[in-house]
Design a protein around this motif. Structure first.
Motif, PDB file in Angstrom:
ATOM      1  N   ARG A 131      58.889 156.609 103.182  1.00  0.00           N
ATOM      2  CA  ARG A 131      60.397 156.550 102.167  1.00  0.00           C
ATOM      3  C   ARG A 131      60.738 157.448 102.289  1.00  0.00           C
ATOM      4  NH1 ARG A 131      58.207 157.999  96.551  1.00  0.00           N
ATOM      5  NH2 ARG A 131      60.568 157.661  96.230  1.00  0.00           N
ATOM      6  N   THR A 132      62.012 157.125 101.229  1.00  0.00           N
ATOM      7  CA  THR A 132      62.631 158.245 101.820  1.00  0.00           C
ATOM      8  C   THR A 132      63.667 158.555 100.645  1.00  0.00           C
ATOM      9  OG1 THR A 132      64.527 156.906 102.585  1.00  0.00           O
ATOM     10  CG2 THR A 132      63.914 158.132 104.555  1.00  0.00           C
ATOM     11  N   GLY A 133      64.130 159.818 100.081  1.00  0.00           N
ATOM     12  CA  GLY A 133      65.388 159.979  98.685  1.00  0.00           C
ATOM     13  C   GLY A 133      65.410 160.940  98.482  1.00  0.00           C
ATOM     14  N   GLU A 134      65.929 161.414  97.596  1.00  0.00           N
ATOM     15  CA  GLU A 134      66.291 162.625  97.741  1.00  0.00           C
ATOM     16  C   GLU A 134      66.188 162.941  95.650  1.00  0.00           C
ATOM     17  OE1 GLU A 134      70.555 162.579  98.498  1.00  0.00           O
ATOM     18  OE2 GLU A 134      71.045 162.332  96.434  1.00  0.00           O
ATOM     19  N   GLU A 163      60.691 160.271  90.555  1.00  0.00           N
ATOM     20  CA  GLU A 163      60.936 158.821  89.131  1.00  0.00           C
ATOM     21  C   GLU A 163      60.191 158.494  88.489  1.00  0.00           C
ATOM     22  OE1 GLU A 163      59.714 156.381  92.255  1.00  0.00           O
ATOM     23  OE2 GLU A 163      61.160 156.569  94.323  1.00  0.00           O
TER      24      GLU A 163
END
Length: 274
Positions: A131-134, A163
């Motif tokens: 996964r990727t995200g900020e 999240e």
């Protein structure tokens, strides 16, 4: 001519005189009052409009939807419950269960969530195979103290939004606590253990105080009087309750096996007689 000559003292004197004269004219003052009232009403309508817009937008921001009970692992101090509240755009975390350094009822950390502060810290970038995200970060202050809540002070901290939860980092010590929503069962368990320790300590203090306040004659008389009995009140911690439940379950299981074995023996005897 005073303005032409740039005589500021004379200009101010004339302005005050004109203002004093206007205040003595009821028609003029009434007209000015109505004009200011109309302007104020327009501003009020504009303010009310944007207050509603801000409230609606705030409901959609995850950092403003954290109110309530959360559970976090404070390392050597164990799992603790905190209560999240808000004061305008500032989040306040108050300990529901505490430890020897920062006890319950005290603030564990605060964080400024206002838009002007959200740009102070860039979001954390996460890149992995799965996964990727900020994740957004907000500046805050975490409380620290010595044992007994001595020399307490606030140090630099950061709130990191995830999240389904959030975490807070005490920057100088790099102490990181991840928080998740507290279930009713976990909250009751932690509260029971906390109150049990505090209640046991308070009862011990009260009992010792009464012993020291008692004279020798009364003390000796109470030892030989079987009708006088003062049980020490105590809230049973969850660990002891679990142990009692385990023993009770084992006892029931042994009883069931014994009853089943006896019943089978009786059946075997009955069948053998036939």
């Amino acid at each position: 001519w005073a303005e032409a000559l740039k005589d500021e003292t004379r200009v101010k004197s004339l302005e005050k005189a004109i203002e004093a004269g206007e205040k003595r004219d009821p028609d003029l003052m009434y007209s000015k009052a109505l004009n200011y009232m109309a302007q104020a009403k327009k501003m009020k309508d504009v303010i009310e409009k944007w207050v509603k817009v801000a409230a609606s937008a705030r409901e959609c921001l995850p950092q403003f939807n954290l109110e309530g009970l959360w559970v976090g692992n404070y390392g050597e101090h164990g799992v603790q419950v905190v209560n999240i509240t808000y004061s305008d755009d500032t989040i306040i975390a108050t300990k529901v269960t505490g430890d020897k350094n920062v006890p319950r009822g005290k603030t564990t950390f605060t964080s400024d969530l206002s838009p002007k502060k959200s740009g102070d810290l860039p979001p954390i970038q996460l890149k992995s195979d799965k996964r990727t995200g900020e994740f957004k970060r907000f500046p805050g202050r975490g409380q620290v103290s010595r044992s007994g809540f001595k020399d307490n002070r606030y140090v630099e901290g950061q709130l990191i939004l995830f999240e389904k939860g959030f975490s807070f980092v005490w920057v100088p010590t790099k102490h990181h606590v991840l928080f998740q929503r507290a279930t009713p069962e976990m909250t009751i368990r932690l509260l029971r253990d906390t109150f049990s320790k505090e209640d046991e300590l308070e009862n011990s203090r009260d009992h010792i105080t009464r012993c020291f306040d008692m004279d020798m004659t009364t003390c000796l008389a109470r030892q030989h009087d079987p009708t006088i009995f003062e049980p020490v009140r105590r809230i049973t911690p969850q660990e002891e309750l679990d142990e009692v439940a385990r023993r009770f379950k084992q006892k029931n299981e042994r009883n069931i096996f014994w009853k089943v074995g006896k019943w089978r023996k009786y059946i075997d005897q009955a069948l053998g007689e036939e």
